[in-house]
Design a protein around this motif. Structure first.
Motif, PDB file in Angstrom:
ATOM      1  N   CYS B 613       0.843  -1.181   0.000  1.00  0.00           N
ATOM      2  CA  CYS B 613       0.000   0.000   0.000  1.00  0.00           C
ATOM      3  C   CYS B 613       0.884   1.239   0.000  1.00  0.00           C
ATOM      4  O   CYS B 613       1.896   1.290   0.674  1.00  0.00           O
ATOM      5  CB  CYS B 613      -0.834  -0.033   1.271  1.00  0.00           C
ATOM      6  N   ARG B 614       0.488   2.198  -0.768  1.00  0.00           N
ATOM      7  CA  ARG B 614       1.245   3.443  -0.757  1.00  0.00           C
ATOM      8  C   ARG B 614       1.109   4.112   0.599  1.00  0.00           C
ATOM      9  O   ARG B 614       0.158   3.870   1.336  1.00  0.00           O
ATOM     10  CB  ARG B 614       0.706   4.389  -1.814  1.00  0.00           C
ATOM     11  N   LEU B 618      -5.239   4.019   1.222  1.00  0.00           N
ATOM     12  CA  LEU B 618      -5.923   2.946   1.933  1.00  0.00           C
ATOM     13  C   LEU B 618      -5.898   1.662   1.133  1.00  0.00           C
ATOM     14  O   LEU B 618      -5.849   0.574   1.680  1.00  0.00           O
ATOM     15  CB  LEU B 618      -7.401   3.319   2.177  1.00  0.00           C
ATOM     16  N   THR B 619      -5.975   1.821  -0.174  1.00  0.00           N
ATOM     17  CA  THR B 619      -6.101   0.644  -1.021  1.00  0.00           C
ATOM     18  C   THR B 619      -4.768   0.311  -1.658  1.00  0.00           C
ATOM     19  O   THR B 619      -3.927   1.169  -1.854  1.00  0.00           O
ATOM     20  CB  THR B 619      -7.116   0.901  -2.127  1.00  0.00           C
ATOM     21  N   LYS B 622      -3.948  -4.645  -6.919  1.00  0.00           N
ATOM     22  CA  LYS B 622      -4.091  -6.095  -6.918  1.00  0.00           C
ATOM     23  C   LYS B 622      -3.994  -6.579  -8.344  1.00  0.00           C
ATOM     24  O   LYS B 622      -4.207  -5.813  -9.292  1.00  0.00           O
ATOM     25  CB  LYS B 622      -5.458  -6.497  -6.365  1.00  0.00           C
ATOM     26  N   SER B 647      -6.822  -6.824 -13.016  1.00  0.00           N
ATOM     27  CA  SER B 647      -6.035  -6.064 -12.052  1.00  0.00           C
ATOM     28  C   SER B 647      -6.795  -4.837 -11.596  1.00  0.00           C
ATOM     29  O   SER B 647      -7.660  -4.301 -12.296  1.00  0.00           O
ATOM     30  CB  SER B 647      -4.690  -5.656 -12.647  1.00  0.00           C
ATOM     31  N   PHE B 648      -6.466  -4.439 -10.403  1.00  0.00           N
ATOM     32  CA  PHE B 648      -6.978  -3.180  -9.888  1.00  0.00           C
ATOM     33  C   PHE B 648      -5.775  -2.332  -9.530  1.00  0.00           C
ATOM     34  O   PHE B 648      -4.899  -2.772  -8.779  1.00  0.00           O
ATOM     35  CB  PHE B 648      -7.830  -3.427  -8.645  1.00  0.00           C
ATOM     36  N   GLU B 649      -5.739  -1.146 -10.092  1.00  0.00           N
ATOM     37  CA  GLU B 649      -4.590  -0.305  -9.814  1.00  0.00           C
ATOM     38  C   GLU B 649      -5.027   0.954  -9.115  1.00  0.00           C
ATOM     39  O   GLU B 649      -6.031   1.572  -9.472  1.00  0.00           O
ATOM     40  CB  GLU B 649      -3.879   0.052 -11.116  1.00  0.00           C
ATOM     41  N   VAL B 650      -4.273   1.291  -8.124  1.00  0.00           N
ATOM     42  CA  VAL B 650      -4.582   2.502  -7.369  1.00  0.00           C
ATOM     43  C   VAL B 650      -4.472   3.705  -8.293  1.00  0.00           C
ATOM     44  O   VAL B 650      -5.320   4.580  -8.313  1.00  0.00           O
ATOM     45  CB  VAL B 650      -3.621   2.635  -6.183  1.00  0.00           C
ATOM     46  N   GLU B 651      -3.427   3.697  -9.067  1.00  0.00           N
ATOM     47  CA  GLU B 651      -3.259   4.780 -10.019  1.00  0.00           C
ATOM     48  C   GLU B 651      -3.035   4.141 -11.386  1.00  0.00           C
ATOM     49  O   GLU B 651      -1.933   3.664 -11.657  1.00  0.00           O
ATOM     50  CB  GLU B 651      -2.067   5.636  -9.617  1.00  0.00           C
ATOM     51  N   PRO B 652      -4.038   4.078 -12.195  1.00  0.00           N
ATOM     52  CA  PRO B 652      -3.899   3.338 -13.454  1.00  0.00           C
ATOM     53  C   PRO B 652      -2.733   3.866 -14.282  1.00  0.00           C
ATOM     54  O   PRO B 652      -2.576   5.074 -14.437  1.00  0.00           O
ATOM     55  CB  PRO B 652      -5.230   3.590 -14.149  1.00  0.00           C
ATOM     56  N   GLU B 654      -0.333   3.306 -17.892  1.00  0.00           N
ATOM     57  CA  GLU B 654      -0.560   2.892 -19.262  1.00  0.00           C
ATOM     58  C   GLU B 654       0.104   1.560 -19.583  1.00  0.00           C
ATOM     59  O   GLU B 654      -0.500   0.654 -20.117  1.00  0.00           O
ATOM     60  CB  GLU B 654      -0.031   3.972 -20.193  1.00  0.00           C
TER      61      GLU B 654
END
Lengths: 522, 865
Positions: B613-614, B618-619, B622, B647-652, B654
């Protein structure tokens, strides 16, 4: 150089680059994938463009992440167009027609530079290349041994080739280089043995020592400058720069023609001296007070920042905890949803899970809102305190400055007295001392002398006022800026958090939705 | 009861008769005695005192006969005049005392020693500092005394003994009563610098009989966990206000109160039950307060002792001076003086003031120049009690110039062997409340066992709770074995140095793939493993300090697939279902690229990644990969499709969307998975190996011998002996080399005077002439022998010539052989003579030179050189 120039130069265009990229890309499955997707220039790490008869380097600006670039065996005449390639580690420009080293100022990561077989006559413009390890400059036209000294600044330089240059023909070429570049390991593709090093050290000790001495002197000077600059910066941050001495007083007299003329009058010299002493003492008071206040403000700011940090951290921990709990639940319910076959049950579970998500959002948002409220309060408190502090500082400085003004007034009165008495003396021709003509001119009549003294006084007051105004405005603007920044940061933080929460929730929801869809499709 | 008493009496009488007959077996008798119940014993003793039969024997294994008094030094067998004087003083003192305080028991002043010589008790104390650093502190000292000696009860529990043996004899026979114990302990403590005193007083029954069954074993008491009081930082200026708490405070308080009440009730009930049980076992002692005991008092002041305390020498426990076990003090003494307690002991020792400088509270025997403690109120006391003192015991005048004579006891010595063996025969058993402690000397037990503590559930010690065994000198570094009998859990603790860096191993059975926890010394292991926990289906490993920052690996196993072939367990590892790996944060990488956890779901062909986690988030990102091995509808092999990576990215970003990137990541992960599986397999193997090794070690239990242990370590012993031999030889050689040629001449001169020049010259001349004479004598001797040989040879030759005709061949042979031998001898003598002639002048000159250089003569002879 050795190649004939009658071959037709080619232009470096997109097509050529695309071809090169395509040829040098990955193979196998990954290659297929890459082709399928298309390669972006900015993802390319290494590029080989040799034997292309390139005349001018061009169109490379897209290769932002390039690590290795080979442009050897072309007919390039000028190093250009490499400004954007800041990640470049290896650059090969050998066997070209380059005449001067240039255009490398942005390549701070460069470690290996080859300019073998060109027409370079001077080593320069390499200052930005602090990480340089390998430098190949063989077969060029470097003829001045002093170019070696330039290479002393590269602390990581280990390999150097200079053979084929006019300098390399000198008798003590090798020993000289070894002496001046003691960290070098390979010279002209040969390892420098210890014997050679000893020999070089013996031979050129004197000149090297002298050089070292000079270098150390320059370094010390630089350091001094740095320290002074830093001190001044510190004082500036405390808004009391140039108050730890007679700077202000001197500046008062710098533009004051009459004042300096009047100082020739008998008794004025001592008067000015005592005036100066007193003035400087007040200035020093201001200076010290300013530094102390600065420390106080800093401590205040630090406590504030620490507290804010703590509060944010605490809420973050709580949020993380909630998040972890939810995550577990989420995974469980996802898998159960996947396994669920009956539609009604599926719907129920789906609804339940959606509720969970909403709850999570609510909890996280509540936490965030609490934090925002708390911070708002704290920031207001801090603002009040810091404004009070600044106000106190300004008031004290103003009172001290008023003392300065009083001194000036006092001085002015005394000076006027002396001036008038001197004039009387002159009128009575009782004056013993000789006065310069310019000064004598002031005494032609009473108005002139009074005016002159008045002008001097005005200038002094103006200076003091200016200094005071500067200090007050600066400190006030600093204060305003600080509070402003804190508020802005807080707003930004809040936005980011809200955005993060929303993003996450969107992701979770989309996961759910995809499940739904797949279910529907089934 | 009557019947029983009679019976006992009869028995007792019979026994006495038997004893009179068989004085040879006192040991047995004593054993029987001690096995009797306490009441019976007391009964017996009362009866005995009533009958007034003098009891000739002491219930002690070492009677006077056993001690060879003849070998004891003279000071043991007689008294010096000073001691005689002291005895007179003491006698006078005791008479006055008994006159003034008729209601108090006689003093314990001068019991007889092992040679039946009366000795004053203070002189029996011999302050000695032991050469062992372990014996420098009071606690270890007391522990040693209590371990080293075996306790014998007093012959009469209501009276002090009539004898008091010297500490040396007590040490030799490793036996003694409480007075012997405290005398020895006091000697050692005084030697170590403590302000210690022997005390003659009254103790509780438990104390006198060394009965610890009502005491909690100190080893079972868990050290109280120091509750760290978290320092509450003062609320900072800008600390945020906590969000308003909307729960009811009243309800919360009520709840707390209710819980506390319940808890208190439960506790009370528990305690009551315990107390009842204890009371039942502890019957009241009819002789309470009359039992004589002796212990040691350490006063505060010296050796940074903050508060005065008692030490019971039997158990080596320290008690506060207020303790219930100590019921009164008659007198106390150290090597310098003797004090009688004049304070009332109605409240045990709780009200006693140990201010020995106070003559009202403590009556002293000898007027000392330095009273141990001078209280501030002393002057007053002196003033008011001056006459009291004078009429009490008018002894000051005669005693003024008298101080305690030196101890008659020889220096107390404990041999290193005895010190190491500690307990008599190296073994000791102690019974505590619900616990039994056994001790062995190191190297006595061949498994290295030194201590065993057995804890029981009940007071009768029938149901074992747990066993703790301590080991020493084990080659496998086993230190402590903890066996919990209830749960069947065994925990072995190891010292650093085990081949696999094992720290602790807890298990219920040594079979593999069962519940077990192994802890390791992670710094000694290359892979940084701290702990490995196993259950039948899982294995969890914790790591620390690895370069790849792995912190945790959890492996789930599936049921073993039965193979048709009869393979061993090793070649048929259980299939791995799931591997979870967790990593520490790598500060070099950005949080979005630093994997925090990865899960390999091997059966599902799925890999889940969770990133760190950064800092201000909070998130965490994944990522999930799942691959399909089957081809697509056209039969082409699918390389990578977007739905294979969720995937789930906190900060998408490219580049992560690109298939190529995903493909590469997946390939890497597949490799990692293989590695992880291999690691899991290796871990399993290691467990098997460790188990095997442990079994072997348990069977062999080899002991190591320290290289500093000179007695046991054969190698070092050999080496030392060799060194000693060399040293000895060297010494001999040196002695020879230092033979003084001037000594006989110097001896003639008057000793201790400086040489005059004339004497020196004469000395030199004498020495030289003597040497010359010797050389000449030697030459003459050789010459004489030579002549003798030649003469004999000539005679033989003559004889041969005369009888040549009649000689048998044997005789002729004999003659010839003789001739050749004689010729050889003559030749040798000749050579020696010549050599002597050559060397003699050289030797003479050498001696002359040496004499000139001799440090004793050099100054005086220099003039003549």
């Amino acid at each position: 150089m050795n190649r004939l120039c009658d071959v037709e130069p080619r232009v470096m265009d997109d097509e050529m680059l695309k071809l090169a990229v395509g040829e040098q890309g990955l193979r196998d499955e990954a290659g297929q994938l890459a082709k399928q997707e298309g390669i972006l220039f900015k993802d390319v790490l290494s590029l080989q463009l040799d034997f292309q008869n390139i005349l001018r380097i061009d169109s490379l600006w897209q290769f932002e992440n390039l690590r290795k670039l080979q442009l050897d065996n072309n007919i390039i005449e000028k190093i250009e167009g490499l400004e954007n390639l800041t990640h470049l580690v290896w650059l090969d420009l050998s066997f070209n027609n380059i005449e001067a080293i240039e255009g490398l100022d942005t390549l701070v990561n460069l470690e290996d530079l080859s300019l073998f077989n060109n027409r370079i006559s001077k080593i320069n413009s390499l200052d930005a290349l602090v990480k340089l390890q390998v430098l190949s400059l063989g077969n060029n036209q470097i003829d001045n041994m002093m170019n070696i000294i330039y290479l002393r600044r590269f602390k990581d330089l280990r390999t150097l080739s200079l053979s084929g240059n006019p300098v390399a023909e000198a008798e003590d070429y090798r020993t000289l280089i070894c002496a001046y570049l003691p960290d070098l390991v390979y010279l002209d593709f040969q390892r420098i043995d210890d014997h050679m090093k000893e020999l070089a050290e013996m031979k050129h000790r004197c000149s090297v020592d002298e050089l070292k001495h000079q270098e150390s002197l320059t370094r010390a000077q630089l350091q001094d400058e740095q320290a002074r600059w830093e001190g001044l910066e510190g004082h500036k941050a405390a808004f009391v720069e140039h108050l730890n001495g007679p700077f202000l007083f001197d500046s008062m007299y710098a533009e004051d023609v009459e004042g300096s003329q009047l100082s020739h009058l008998p008794g004025v010299g001592e008067l000015v001296q005592t005036y100066k002493d007193k003035f400087v003492i007040i200035c020093l008071n201001i200076f010290e007070f300013g530094l102390k206040q600065q420390e106080k403000r800093k401590a205040e700011l630090d406590t504030f920042m620490g507290c804010v940090q703590e509060a944010v951290q605490e809420k973050q921990e709580q949020g993380k905890h909630k998040m972890a709990k939810f995550e577990e639940k989420h995974l469980l319910s996802l898998s159960s949803l996947r396994d669920e076959s009956e539609l009604t049950n599926f719907e129920i579970k789906m609804a339940e899970h959606s509720e969970d998500i909403t709850e999570l959002v609510n909890v996280l948002m509540t936490l965030e809102m609490q934090l925002v409220e708390q911070l708002e309060e704290t920031i207001n408190m801090f603002e009040r305190n810091i404004i009070d502090l600044v106000g106190l500082f300004v008031e004290s400085v103003q009172s001290l400055m008023a003392q300065c003004r009083d001194l000036e007034n006092h001085h002015h009165e005394k000076l006027l007295e002396i001036a008038i008495s001197t004039r009387e003396k002159i009128l009575k021709c009782e004056l013993e001392e000789d006065l310069p003509d310019a000064v004598r001119l002031l005494f032609v009549d009473k108005d002139t002398i009074v005016n002159a003294v008045g002008a001097s006084h005005d200038i002094h007051l103006l200076k003091i006022d200016n200094r005071e105004d500067e200090l007050v405005t600066r400190v006030n603007s600093w204060c305003a800026h600080l509070v402003d920044k804190i508020r802005k940061d807080e707003i930004m933080r809040n936005r980011r958090r809200v955005k993060e929460i929303n993003q996450y929730v969107d992701h979770v929801k989309s996961e759910l939705d995809s499940l739904e869809y797949s279910d529907l499709l089934d | 009861m009557e019947v029983l008493k009679e019976k006992v009496e009869e028995e007792e009488e019979a026994e006495r008769a038997e004893r009179a007959e068989k004085m040879m077996r006192p040991l047995e008798v004593q054993k029987e005695d001690t096995t009797r119940t306490q009441e019976m014993l007391r009964d017996l003793e009362r009866k005995l005192s009533e009958i007034e039969v003098s009891i000739p024997e002491k219930p002690s294994t070492f009677t006077k006969d056993a001690i060879d008094t003849s070998k004891l030094p003279l000071s043991y067998q007689s008294n010096t005049p000073k001691e005689e004087h002291l005895l007179q003083v003491a006698d006078n003192f005791s008479r006055q005392y008994s006159h003034l305080c008729p209601d108090r028991v006689p003093l314990f002043l001068y019991p007889v020693n092992e040679c039946k010589v009366p000795k004053f008790v203070s002189t029996t104390i011999r302050p000695t500092l032991m050469p062992y650093p372990e014996l420098y502190n009071w606690d270890t000292c007391a522990q040693f005394v209590s371990d080293f000696l075996s306790a014998v009860p007093l012959p009469d529990p209501l009276k002090p003994p009539s004898y008091l043996y010297s500490p040396t004899v007590v040490l030799k026979y490793q036996e003694g009563n409480c007075f012997d114990f405290s005398t020895l302990l006091c000697s050692m403590l005084l030697g170590a610098g403590y302000d210690a005193y022997c005390v003659y007083g009254y103790g509780s029954q438990d104390l006198c009989h060394m009965d610890l069954t009502r005491e909690v074993c100190p080893l079972t008491v868990k050290p109280k966990e120091m509750v760290k009081e978290e320092e509450k930082a003062p609320p900072k200026k800008y600390a945020v206000k906590p969000p308003r708490d909307l729960t009811s405070r009243f309800e919360w308080e009520q709840e707390i109160k209710r819980q506390e009440a319940v808890k208190a009730e439960e506790e009370r009930r528990l305690k009551q039950g315990e107390r009842l049980a204890e009371q039942e076992s502890a019957k009241t002692d009819p002789l309470h307060g009359l039992r004589v005991h002796s212990w040691v008092l350490v006063l505060s002041g010296k050796r940074e002792v903050p508060e005065s305390f008692f030490i019971d020498p039997f158990t080596a426990r320290s008690y506060s001076t207020q303790d219930d076990h100590f019921l009164g003090i008659e007198s106390l003494w150290n090597h310098k003086n003797y004090w009688i307690n004049m304070q009332d002991c109605w409240n045990c020792c709780k009200d006693l003031v140990f201010d020995l400088g106070d003559p009202v509270r403590w009556e002293y025997l000898l007027l000392e120049t330095d009273k141990p403690l001078l209280s501030l109120t002393e002057e007053e006391d002196d003033g008011t009690n001056d006459d009291d003192d004078a009429e009490n015991l008018g002894k000051e005048d005669e005693d003024k110039s008298f101080d305690m004579p030196c101890s008659w006891v020889e220096q107390i010595e404990i041999s290193p062997e005895a010190f190491e063996t500690r307990c008599p025969n190296g073994k000791k058993v102690m019974q505590y409340k619900r616990a039994r402690l056994e001790k062995w000397a190191p190297h006595l037990d061949n498994s290295g066992l030194v201590r065993r503590l057995t804890t029981y559930e009940d007071l009768e010690c029938t149901k074992t709770l747990e066993i703790k065994e301590w080991f020493q000198n084990r080659e496998d570094m086993l230190e402590l074995k903890h066996i919990n009998k209830v749960t069947g859990l065994n925990i072995d603790y190891f010292k650093p140095g085990h081949p696999q860096a094992l720290r602790a191993h807890s298990y219920t059975s040594m079979q593999p793939e069962m519940d077990r926890v192994m802890e390791f010394y992670e710094t000694a292991r290359v892979d940084g493993l701290i702990k490995r926990e196993e259950t039948p289906r899982t294995m969890t490993e914790h790591y620390q300090g690895r370069p790849d920052l792995l912190s945790y690996r959890h492996v789930n196993f599936g049921p073993r697939i039965k193979k048709l072939a009869l393979n061993s367990a090793e070649s048929n590892p259980r299939p791995v279902v799931k591997i979870t790996e967790r990593f520490f944060r790598n500060p070099v990488k950005p949080a979005d690229e630093d994997v925090a956890e990865r899960v390999f779901l091997i059966l599902d062909e799925r890999i889940q990644l969770r990133y760190h986690c950064r800092e201000d988030h909070l998130t965490a990102s994944k990522c999930e990969f799942l691959w399909r091995t089957e081809g697509d509808s056209k039969g082409n092999k699918i390389i990578m499709t977007p739905d294979m990576c969720l995937s789930f990215e906190v900060e998408p970003m490219e580049h992560t969307k690109k298939l190529l990137y995903q493909y590469e990541a997946m390939m890497k992960l597949k490799n990692e998975e293989k590695l992880a599986r291999h690691q899991a397999w290796e871990s399993e193997l290691e467990v098997l190996e460790i188990l095997k090794l442990r079994e072997e070690q348990e069977e062999a239990h080899v002991l190591t011998i320290s290289i500093y242990d000179t007695k046991r370590n054969e190698k070092s012993k050999e080496y030392r002996e060799a060194m000693e031999r060399v040293m000895h030889e060297e010494h001999l050689w040196q002695a020879e080399a230092q033979l003084d040629y001037l000594a006989p001449f110097l001896a003639q001169l008057p000793p201790g005077e400086k040489l005059t020049r004339w004497q020196a010259v004469r000395l030199k001349d004498e020495c030289l002439s003597d040497f010359k004479q010797r050389l000449i004598d030697k030459a003459n001797l050789i010459q004489a022998r030579f002549e003798k040989e030649t003469q004999e040879l000539q005679q033989q030759q003559q004889w041969y010539q005369e009888n040549q005709v009649t000689l048998t061949p044997e005789d002729e042979d004999l003659y010839l052989s003789y001739c050749s031998q004689a010729m050889f001898r003559i030749r040798v003598l000749e050579q020696r003579l010549n050599r002597h002639k050559e060397l003699a002048p050289l030797k003479y000159r050498a001696l002359e030179e040496k004499l000139y250089k001799d440090p004793r003569l050099v100054e005086l002879l220099q003039v003549f050189v």
